[in-house]
Design a protein around this motif. Structure first.
Motif, PDB file in Angstrom:
ATOM      1  N   PRO A  26      -3.367  -0.228   0.733  1.00  0.00           N
ATOM      2  CA  PRO A  26      -3.577   1.083   1.351  1.00  0.00           C
ATOM      3  C   PRO A  26      -3.651   0.948   2.866  1.00  0.00           C
ATOM      4  O   PRO A  26      -4.231  -0.026   3.372  1.00  0.00           O
ATOM      5  CB  PRO A  26      -4.908   1.532   0.767  1.00  0.00           C
ATOM      6  CG  PRO A  26      -5.635   0.256   0.481  1.00  0.00           C
ATOM      7  CD  PRO A  26      -4.588  -0.763   0.128  1.00  0.00           C
TER       8      PRO A  26
ATOM      9  N   CYS B  13       0.356   3.950   1.098  1.00  0.00           N
ATOM     10  CA  CYS B  13       0.365   2.509   0.839  1.00  0.00           C
ATOM     11  C   CYS B  13       1.552   1.868   1.534  1.00  0.00           C
ATOM     12  O   CYS B  13       2.585   2.508   1.760  1.00  0.00           O
ATOM     13  CB  CYS B  13       0.482   2.237  -0.662  1.00  0.00           C
ATOM     14  SG  CYS B  13      -0.930   2.830  -1.602  1.00  0.00           S
TER      15      CYS B  13
ATOM     16  N   ALA C 240      -3.754  11.187  -5.052  1.00  0.00           N
ATOM     17  CA  ALA C 240      -5.082  10.757  -5.518  1.00  0.00           C
ATOM     18  C   ALA C 240      -6.127  11.774  -5.127  1.00  0.00           C
ATOM     19  O   ALA C 240      -6.086  12.330  -4.036  1.00  0.00           O
ATOM     20  CB  ALA C 240      -5.428   9.398  -4.908  1.00  0.00           C
TER      21      ALA C 240
ATOM     22  N   VAL D 216      -3.144   8.489  -1.123  1.00  0.00           N
ATOM     23  CA  VAL D 216      -3.303   7.236  -0.380  1.00  0.00           C
ATOM     24  C   VAL D 216      -1.930   6.798   0.102  1.00  0.00           C
ATOM     25  O   VAL D 216      -0.995   6.697  -0.695  1.00  0.00           O
ATOM     26  CB  VAL D 216      -3.873   6.104  -1.268  1.00  0.00           C
ATOM     27  CG1 VAL D 216      -4.303   4.926  -0.405  1.00  0.00           C
ATOM     28  CG2 VAL D 216      -5.013   6.588  -2.121  1.00  0.00           C
TER      29      VAL D 216
ATOM     30  N   GLU E 249      -9.316  10.800  -6.131  1.00  0.00           N
ATOM     31  CA  GLU E 249     -10.457   9.880  -6.090  1.00  0.00           C
ATOM     32  C   GLU E 249      -9.903   8.495  -5.774  1.00  0.00           C
ATOM     33  O   GLU E 249      -8.949   8.052  -6.421  1.00  0.00           O
ATOM     34  CB  GLU E 249     -11.143   9.882  -7.467  1.00  0.00           C
ATOM     35  CG  GLU E 249     -12.353   8.986  -7.579  1.00  0.00           C
ATOM     36  CD  GLU E 249     -13.588   9.555  -6.887  1.00  0.00           C
ATOM     37  OE1 GLU E 249     -13.704  10.797  -6.788  1.00  0.00           O
ATOM     38  OE2 GLU E 249     -14.419   8.757  -6.426  1.00  0.00           O
ATOM     39  N   VAL E 250     -10.468   7.855  -4.753  1.00  0.00           N
ATOM     40  CA  VAL E 250     -10.061   6.494  -4.414  1.00  0.00           C
ATOM     41  C   VAL E 250     -11.284   5.596  -4.542  1.00  0.00           C
ATOM     42  O   VAL E 250     -12.346   5.901  -4.001  1.00  0.00           O
ATOM     43  CB  VAL E 250      -9.468   6.416  -2.994  1.00  0.00           C
ATOM     44  CG1 VAL E 250      -9.132   4.967  -2.634  1.00  0.00           C
ATOM     45  CG2 VAL E 250      -8.212   7.280  -2.888  1.00  0.00           C
TER      46      VAL E 250
ATOM     47  N   ARG F  32     -12.818   1.673  -4.333  1.00  0.00           N
ATOM     48  CA  ARG F  32     -12.584   0.382  -3.690  1.00  0.00           C
ATOM     49  C   ARG F  32     -13.262  -0.705  -4.519  1.00  0.00           C
ATOM     50  O   ARG F  32     -14.431  -0.579  -4.872  1.00  0.00           O
ATOM     51  CB  ARG F  32     -13.174   0.495  -2.293  1.00  0.00           C
ATOM     52  CG  ARG F  32     -13.707  -0.721  -1.642  1.00  0.00           C
ATOM     53  CD  ARG F  32     -14.335  -0.356  -0.301  1.00  0.00           C
ATOM     54  NE  ARG F  32     -15.727   0.017  -0.455  1.00  0.00           N
ATOM     55  CZ  ARG F  32     -16.351   0.958   0.246  1.00  0.00           C
ATOM     56  NH1 ARG F  32     -15.714   1.677   1.134  1.00  0.00           N
ATOM     57  NH2 ARG F  32     -17.622   1.199   0.034  1.00  0.00           N
TER      58      ARG F  32
ATOM     59  N   VAL G 258      -6.988   6.412  -7.833  1.00  0.00           N
ATOM     60  CA  VAL G 258      -6.385   5.176  -7.340  1.00  0.00           C
ATOM     61  C   VAL G 258      -7.505   4.169  -7.105  1.00  0.00           C
ATOM     62  O   VAL G 258      -8.509   4.479  -6.473  1.00  0.00           O
ATOM     63  CB  VAL G 258      -5.590   5.420  -6.035  1.00  0.00           C
ATOM     64  CG1 VAL G 258      -5.190   4.074  -5.402  1.00  0.00           C
ATOM     65  CG2 VAL G 258      -4.350   6.253  -6.325  1.00  0.00           C
TER      66      VAL G 258
ATOM     67  N   LEU H 105      -5.711   7.246   4.272  1.00  0.00           N
ATOM     68  CA  LEU H 105      -6.003   8.288   3.282  1.00  0.00           C
ATOM     69  C   LEU H 105      -5.338   9.575   3.744  1.00  0.00           C
ATOM     70  O   LEU H 105      -5.282   9.855   4.945  1.00  0.00           O
ATOM     71  CB  LEU H 105      -7.514   8.509   3.183  1.00  0.00           C
ATOM     72  CG  LEU H 105      -8.346   7.326   2.701  1.00  0.00           C
ATOM     73  CD1 LEU H 105      -9.832   7.640   2.876  1.00  0.00           C
ATOM     74  CD2 LEU H 105      -8.040   7.005   1.253  1.00  0.00           C
TER      75      LEU H 105
ATOM     76  N   GLU I 231     -12.632   5.901   5.681  1.00  0.00           N
ATOM     77  CA  GLU I 231     -13.026   5.261   4.422  1.00  0.00           C
ATOM     78  C   GLU I 231     -14.454   5.614   4.025  1.00  0.00           C
ATOM     79  O   GLU I 231     -14.720   6.003   2.881  1.00  0.00           O
ATOM     80  CB  GLU I 231     -12.872   3.737   4.570  1.00  0.00           C
ATOM     81  CG  GLU I 231     -13.329   2.975   3.340  1.00  0.00           C
ATOM     82  CD  GLU I 231     -13.066   1.482   3.470  1.00  0.00           C
ATOM     83  OE1 GLU I 231     -12.516   1.047   4.503  1.00  0.00           O
ATOM     84  OE2 GLU I 231     -13.404   0.762   2.526  1.00  0.00           O
TER      85      GLU I 231
ATOM     86  N   VAL J  23     -14.167   7.160   0.322  1.00  0.00           N
ATOM     87  CA  VAL J  23     -13.815   6.173  -0.698  1.00  0.00           C
ATOM     88  C   VAL J  23     -15.082   5.741  -1.441  1.00  0.00           C
ATOM     89  O   VAL J  23     -16.109   5.478  -0.834  1.00  0.00           O
ATOM     90  CB  VAL J  23     -13.110   4.950  -0.058  1.00  0.00           C
ATOM     91  CG1 VAL J  23     -12.880   3.844  -1.096  1.00  0.00           C
ATOM     92  CG2 VAL J  23     -11.788   5.374   0.560  1.00  0.00           C
TER      93      VAL J  23
ATOM     94  N   ILE K 146      -8.344   0.391  -5.650  1.00  0.00           N
ATOM     95  CA  ILE K 146      -7.808  -0.681  -4.810  1.00  0.00           C
ATOM     96  C   ILE K 146      -8.532  -1.962  -5.196  1.00  0.00           C
ATOM     97  O   ILE K 146      -9.757  -2.007  -5.200  1.00  0.00           O
ATOM     98  CB  ILE K 146      -8.056  -0.416  -3.310  1.00  0.00           C
ATOM     99  CG1 ILE K 146      -7.756   1.036  -2.928  1.00  0.00           C
ATOM    100  CG2 ILE K 146      -7.290  -1.428  -2.461  1.00  0.00           C
ATOM    101  CD1 ILE K 146      -6.317   1.443  -3.076  1.00  0.00           C
TER     102      ILE K 146
END
Lengths: 418, 406
Positions: free
Chosen positions: A300, A315, A342, A313, A344-345, A347, A243, A303, A215, A219, A245
């Motif tokens: 999630p 899930c 994704a 991601v 780009e994630v 948070r 995505v 990754l 992460e 992220v 979260i």
């Protein structure tokens, strides 16, 4: 953002108000704006009189005119809600703030005592305004170079024009408030030693992590992402699959900003269902109209990374289980995993306070700082408010903390003098 | 015009017979801007109005010094045109043009009422106008004894219909010239005793009375400049007030005439909907003239008037409009003849919005008989309630009524 009401439209809407004898709208407003009264002044073609009523109750009048979620406060309490639809109070409030330009008040510091405000967000601004109005000299300590906190830095660019916040701050020109911007506040112990009392509203700045492998470094923090866009150095997401979260209002702001940043596709992953989502319906509708997809009942778990870059991601489906808590609890459903592509994630599952104070505030195991009705902490002469003490997360709720604390401080200091 | 599929109206005959002439329905366009143009009058008749009273004309050579802007509005509670004001005068058009309109319209619309409105300044003028329009083929002549502006009364600024002797005399002149042609006298509501004027109309020989014209009013003052409204370069004058706000005045005027004088009445003033019209029939009007509602929403409202009226009549079992005329009159009495009963306010709690508007009204304008319960419901104290009837008027849910008590 809806269009500003026309003068005739505002007049018509103002005349729809029944002028209830006990104003359930006012009771539901955290700062108790005298709503029927300001609406009555609008009816009578006295917008400046209306503005004066709203401003005296709400130091963040222009800001709240734009973004206050009336659906959870005044409009929810309106007796017309289930009949013909609630009075559009925020739109009327906004009409007042956008059209009535009453002269700013003049200020005098009539008292010798100094009070400190730590944190220049909505709670701190409101507290400083009220203390100054009560005649105290106020020191505001804000680590950023401008006051406003989340309102200035972390709202979706499309959702809020920051000049409204600046207008609210302009109303404080000439007030006996010393703004100590862009510098660390010093310890609470030192501040309390130098002031008759202090209001502590530093906000929450520690990102809550997703707790999945890799992460960190891959992220993006939602709060940082929003802030960069606010500061004009936002990350370009043109053509990317994004995505997010989350599930709260911040996560919606992130999705809106990702759309603004050019993302090809934006999916919000939320571990509960639409009914549980703690967001303002207006914002949710806005996100839907901008093409944001929402993946409910999922969280999630990993990754998918290739050559150091996110590709997707993984899930896991969740389902809600009633465990007797306030809200049903999401529970994993192994065997129903799926992958969202994704690049780009982001948070946005919340933030927590630093809890690094040098006085004992008796945090205990609480996620929010326990305070009394009068916003008193466990430490003498120290009051607290804002996101530190509440998850309500609205400007108006934070403002109410600041106002309550200011009045409690005044009470304490005047009682002490007797 | 949009075409809306409609179910047939109930089989109710809306026709009325007024002064010997059959009208397909009781709705007539009154003498006004809407009837001061041939094409507009035509459009009104085609839309379904049973007749027109062409805008008032006068003798050639009579100056018509119009001043603009002439219209103004009374607004209330965010609504425009709760009442309308005008400082209009009679038609600017030459009597020749009005005669021509009468000829064309009576040829094109043989089943409609084509009436002309006249205003003279002397016996000769009144009689010449009546003769010319009769000869042109008008079915009826209406005499404006009551235009608040540019009046031709006995005294400067006074209207003819504010003097009973003048009314009787001028009515006689017109009737003498009109012969068999029916003559209506249009009066003003602004007199001390409208019945006295109606008697003068009758004694002068008129066939009927139009009640009533616009009400003299000052529509407003611009509080920035202190110019009257409408302001014409900073100056203004009194207007003729019309529209929904004056309906209660018209109802009283018509009722007073109907109660005291036997004379056919054409009702005019503040009628906007079919139910307004029923009210005016009920106090004695035999047909309805409308102007302001058309100036606001167009000729097509006649469809709504006919639709509502037909359904109402079917529901109530009235087979003709005449069945409704005067139905309210036996119920109108003097104050000292009113029944004295005990009534009390009763709240339907299931419909109550819990707004407390009734509570505030009773507290500050009534008899302090209402309190609010813990559940935010109004509670009436029968000991304090005198039955004034204020609270139901203020209730937005309509859940309060006055009930007779033993």
């Amino acid at each position: 953002m809806t269009d500003l009401l026309t003068p005739h439209g505002a007049h018509r809407e103002a005349w729809r108000c029944l002028q209830c004898w006990d104003a359930p709208c006012t009771a539901a407003c955290p700062v108790h704006v005298p709503i029927p009264e300001f609406i009555a002044r609008l009816r009578g073609a006295d917008p400046q009189g209306a503005e004066e009523l709203v401003r005296s109750a709400n130091p963040l009048i222009s800001t709240c005119g734009e973004i206050c979620p009336d659906e959870q406060y005044c409009a929810r309490a309106c007796v017309l809600r289930g009949v013909e639809g609630p009075i559009r109070v925020r739109e009327l409030h906004r009409f007042v703030t956008e059209t009535a330009h009453a002269p700013w008040p003049t200020w005098t510091a009539s008292r010798s005592k100094r009070v400190a405000v730590v944190g220049g967000g909505p709670a701190g601004i409101a507290c400083a305004r009220e203390l100054a109005a009560l005649g105290y000299a106020v020191d505001v300590y804000e680590r950023d170079t401008a006051a406003g906190g989340i309102v200035r830095h972390n709202l979706a660019v499309d959702r809020f024009a920051v000049d409204r916040l600046d207008r609210d701050l302009s109303a404080l020109h000439g007030a006996p408030i010393a703004w100590h911007l862009g510098q660390a506040a010093g310890s609470l112990r030192e501040i309390l030693a130098a002031h008759a009392a202090a209001f502590y509203a530093p906000g929450t700045h520690e990102d809550i992590l997703l707790g999945i492998p890799d992460e960190e470094g891959l992220v993006t923090s939602g709060m940082a992402f929003l802030r960069e866009w606010r500061d004009g150095i936002g990350k370009d997401l043109t053509g990317k699959e994004v995505v997010v979260i989350g599930g709260g209002n911040v996560s919606l702001d992130v999705t809106l900003t990702a759309v603004h940043a050019g993302a090809a596709r934006v999916v919000l992953v939320y571990r509960r269902g639409p009914r549980e989502m703690p967001v303002w319906r207006r914002e949710l509708e806005e996100a839907a109209t901008r093409g944001v997809a929402i993946e409910y009942y999922a969280r999630p778990i990993a990754l998918l990374v290739e050559a150091g870059r996110i590709r997707g991601v993984q899930c896991r489906r969740t389902r809600l289980v009633d465990q007797g808590a306030r809200r049903p609890v999401p529970e994993d459903m192994p065997g129903f995993d799926f992958v969202l592509p994704a690049e780009e994630v982001i948070r946005a599952v919340g933030s927590s306070p630093a809890r690094d104070e040098d006085v004992d505030l008796r945090w205990g195991s609480k996620a929010t700082l326990p305070v009394s009705e009068r916003m008193e902490t466990a430490a003498p002469s120290l009051f607290a408010g804002g996101d530190l003490v509440s998850r309500e997360g609205t400007v108006v709720a934070a403002a109410s903390h600041g106002l309550r604390a200011a009045r409690a401080i005044h009470h304490m200091l005047t009682e002490a003098a007797r | 015009m949009r075409s809306i599929p409609v179910r047939p109206l109930p089989a109710v005959d809306l026709a009325v017979v007024f002064l010997g002439r059959r009208l397909e329905n009781p709705f007539i366009l009154s003498a006004a801007p809407s009837t001061d143009d041939l094409d507009m009058a035509r459009a009104g008749l085609e839309a379904g109005w049973a007749g027109v009273v062409l805008k008032t004309t006068s003798m050639e050579g009579t100056p018509v010094p119009l001043a603009y802007p002439m219209m103004s509005t009374m607004e209330w509670a965010g609504r425009r045109l709760v009442g309308m004001g005008n400082i209009d005068l009679i038609s600017e058009h030459h009597i020749d043009a009005v005669e021509e309109r009468v000829r064309v319209l009576s040829r094109e619309f043989p089943t409609k009422l084509i009436a002309a409105s006249i205003m003279g300044s002397s016996k000769e003028a009144w009689q010449a106008l009546a003769r010319r329009l009769r000869d042109a083929g008008a079915h009826l002549i209406e005499c404006s004894f009551s235009c608040p502006q540019g009046s031709m009364g006995e005294r400067p600024g006074a209207m003819l219909a504010q003097s009973a002797p003048a009314t009787e005399k001028a009515t006689g002149w017109v009737k003498e010239a009109a012969g068999d042609l029916p003559v209506l006298i249009k009066i003003t509501p602004q007199v001390a005793d409208v019945a006295e004027i109606a008697r003068a109309v009758k004694n002068g020989g008129a066939d009927g009375i139009t009640a009533s014209n616009s009400v003299p009013a000052l529509m407003g003052v611009d509080i920035e400049t202190f110019a009257p409204i409408p302001s014409l370069g900073g100056f203004g004058t009194y207007s003729g007030f019309t529209g929904p706000a004056i309906k209660p005045l018209t109802l009283r005027t018509v009722a007073e005439i109907a109660r005291h004088v036997s004379l056919p009445i054409s009702g005019n003033g503040g009628i906007s909907t079919w139910s307004d019209a029923v009210e005016l029939f009920a106090v004695g009007a035999q047909n309805i003239q409308i102007c302001t509602a058309v100036m606001h929403h167009g000729f097509r409202i006649v469809d709504d008037l006919c639709s509502g009226l037909a359904r109402y009549m079917a529901r109530k079992g009235f087979t003709k409009v005449a069945d409704m005329v005067g139905k309210a009159l036996p119920h109108i009495v003097e104050h000292d003849e009113l029944p004295r009963r005990q009534v009390r306010s009763r709240v339907d709690e299931t419909a109550c919005l819990r707004c407390g508007v009734c509570y505030v009204a009773c507290r500050d304008g009534g008899h302090r008989a209402i309190t609010m319960s813990e559940e935010r419901l109004p509670v009436v104290d029968d000991e304090r309630c005198v039955g004034c009837g204020l609270c139901p008027l203020t209730c937005p849910a309509g859940c309060i009524r006055m009930e007779a008590v033993a």
